[in-house]
Write a protein that holds these residues in place. Structure first.
Motif, PDB file in Angstrom:
ATOM      1  N   VAL A  52       0.895  -1.156   0.000  1.00 50.23           N
ATOM      2  CA  VAL A  52       0.000   0.000   0.000  1.00 50.23           C
ATOM      3  C   VAL A  52       0.934   1.206   0.000  1.00 50.23           C
ATOM      4  CG1 VAL A  52      -1.772   1.280   1.239  1.00 50.23           C
ATOM      5  CG2 VAL A  52      -1.814  -1.213   1.251  1.00 50.23           C
ATOM      6  N   ILE A  53       0.878   1.988  -1.071  1.00 44.49           N
ATOM      7  CA  ILE A  53       1.764   3.140  -1.216  1.00 44.49           C
ATOM      8  C   ILE A  53       0.974   4.394  -0.874  1.00 44.49           C
ATOM      9  CG2 ILE A  53       3.264   4.427  -2.775  1.00 44.49           C
ATOM     10  CD1 ILE A  53       3.531   1.788  -4.387  1.00 44.49           C
ATOM     11  N   LEU A  54       1.424   5.096   0.161  1.00 46.53           N
ATOM     12  CA  LEU A  54       0.748   6.300   0.645  1.00 46.53           C
ATOM     13  C   LEU A  54       1.628   7.505   0.347  1.00 46.53           C
ATOM     14  CD1 LEU A  54      -0.276   4.820   4.104  1.00 46.53           C
ATOM     15  CD2 LEU A  54      -1.715   5.022   2.071  1.00 46.53           C
ATOM     16  N   ARG A  55       1.046   8.538  -0.274  1.00 45.36           N
ATOM     17  CA  ARG A  55       1.798   9.744  -0.633  1.00 45.36           C
ATOM     18  C   ARG A  55       1.071  10.979  -0.109  1.00 45.36           C
ATOM     19  NH1 ARG A  55       5.711   8.901  -4.456  1.00 45.36           N
ATOM     20  NH2 ARG A  55       5.578   6.979  -5.622  1.00 45.36           N
TER      21      ARG A  55
ATOM     22  N   GLY B  34       7.847  14.036  -2.020  1.00 48.40           N
ATOM     23  CA  GLY B  34       6.981  14.339  -0.881  1.00 48.40           C
ATOM     24  C   GLY B  34       7.140  13.259   0.176  1.00 48.40           C
ATOM     25  N   ALA B  35       6.127  13.087   1.009  1.00 48.00           N
ATOM     26  CA  ALA B  35       6.142  12.052   2.043  1.00 48.00           C
ATOM     27  C   ALA B  35       5.574  10.772   1.445  1.00 48.00           C
ATOM     28  CB  ALA B  35       5.323  12.501   3.245  1.00 48.00           C
ATOM     29  N   VAL B  36       6.347   9.690   1.507  1.00 51.64           N
ATOM     30  CA  VAL B  36       5.927   8.414   0.928  1.00 51.64           C
ATOM     31  C   VAL B  36       6.110   7.315   1.969  1.00 51.64           C
ATOM     32  CG1 VAL B  36       6.310   6.722  -0.904  1.00 51.64           C
ATOM     33  CG2 VAL B  36       6.632   9.159  -1.380  1.00 51.64           C
ATOM     34  N   ALA B  37       5.054   6.521   2.177  1.00 52.21           N
ATOM     35  CA  ALA B  37       5.121   5.359   3.058  1.00 52.21           C
ATOM     36  C   ALA B  37       4.664   4.146   2.265  1.00 52.21           C
ATOM     37  CB  ALA B  37       4.233   5.549   4.276  1.00 52.21           C
ATOM     38  N   LYS B  38       5.376   3.043   2.427  1.00 56.03           N
ATOM     39  CA  LYS B  38       4.998   1.790   1.778  1.00 56.03           C
ATOM     40  C   LYS B  38       4.743   0.761   2.865  1.00 56.03           C
ATOM     41  CE  LYS B  38       7.558   2.697  -2.431  1.00 56.03           C
ATOM     42  NZ  LYS B  38       8.583   2.219  -3.374  1.00 56.03           N
ATOM     43  N   VAL B  39       3.529   0.229   2.871  1.00 58.07           N
ATOM     44  CA  VAL B  39       3.112  -0.729   3.895  1.00 58.07           C
ATOM     45  C   VAL B  39       2.834  -2.070   3.221  1.00 58.07           C
ATOM     46  CG1 VAL B  39       1.426  -1.226   5.701  1.00 58.07           C
ATOM     47  CG2 VAL B  39       2.075   1.145   5.232  1.00 58.07           C
ATOM     48  N   ALA B  40       3.524  -3.122   3.654  1.00 58.02           N
ATOM     49  CA  ALA B  40       3.314  -4.461   3.100  1.00 58.02           C
ATOM     50  C   ALA B  40       2.066  -5.077   3.716  1.00 58.02           C
ATOM     51  CB  ALA B  40       4.528  -5.340   3.379  1.00 58.02           C
TER      52      ALA B  40
END
Length: 153
Positions: free
Chosen positions: A89-92, A122-128
């Motif tokens: 899940v890629i959150l930007r 920007g701010a990027v979070a990747k959640v497996a």
């Protein structure tokens, strides 16, 4: 054994020896840093399929949607439908946000991070995720709203 089979076997043996010498010559005896990128591994990853990203249509939320982004004021829970296999899940966002999610599989830990923006992404979070999951998003500060998008890549 035919001549073609012998030639193929010799070529395979030469390739194995060459790969061994490249591996030995390219090793580093230091402890290393898991956070650092490795040029060879980065190059090699271009040939792999990767985990892939969760389709944004499989994500719903408790917070309102503002165009393609979720408007997070305080805390918001993203509900991710079962992706069927390991996906990201890629959150930007253009703003800082906090993310908290359970680890994939049968793990008993919860991953938590403050995601800071950095140019140009920007701010990027990747959640497996590998099953139906809930991801908590929090915007820092009182009555602060940050827009967080679930991206395809």
């Amino acid at each position: 054994m035919s001549g073609k089979q012998k030639a193929a076997l010799i070529v395979l043996a030469v390739l194995l020896v060459a790969v061994f010498f490249v591996a030995v010559a390219g090793r580093d005896d230091s402890n290393g840093n898991a956070g650092q990128h490795n040029g060879f591994v980065d190059w090699l990853s271009k040939f792999g399929a990767g985990a892939g990203a969760v389709d944004p249509a499989k994500v719903t939320a408790d917070c309102p949607k503002s165009g393609p982004a979720y408007a997070v004021t305080g805390t918001c829970t993203l509900h991710v439908a079962d992706p069927g296999s390991m996906k990201m899940v890629i959150l930007r966002s253009d703003a800082q946000f906090h993310v908290s999610a359970p680890g994939p599989g049968d793990s008993s830990f919860t991953m938590s991070d403050d995601v800071q923006p950095s140019p140009p992404a920007g701010a990027v979070a990747k959640v497996a995720v590998d099953k139906a999951t809930e991801i908590q998003l929090t915007c820092p500060g009182l009555n602060t709203t940050c827009l967080v998008t679930v991206a395809k890549e």
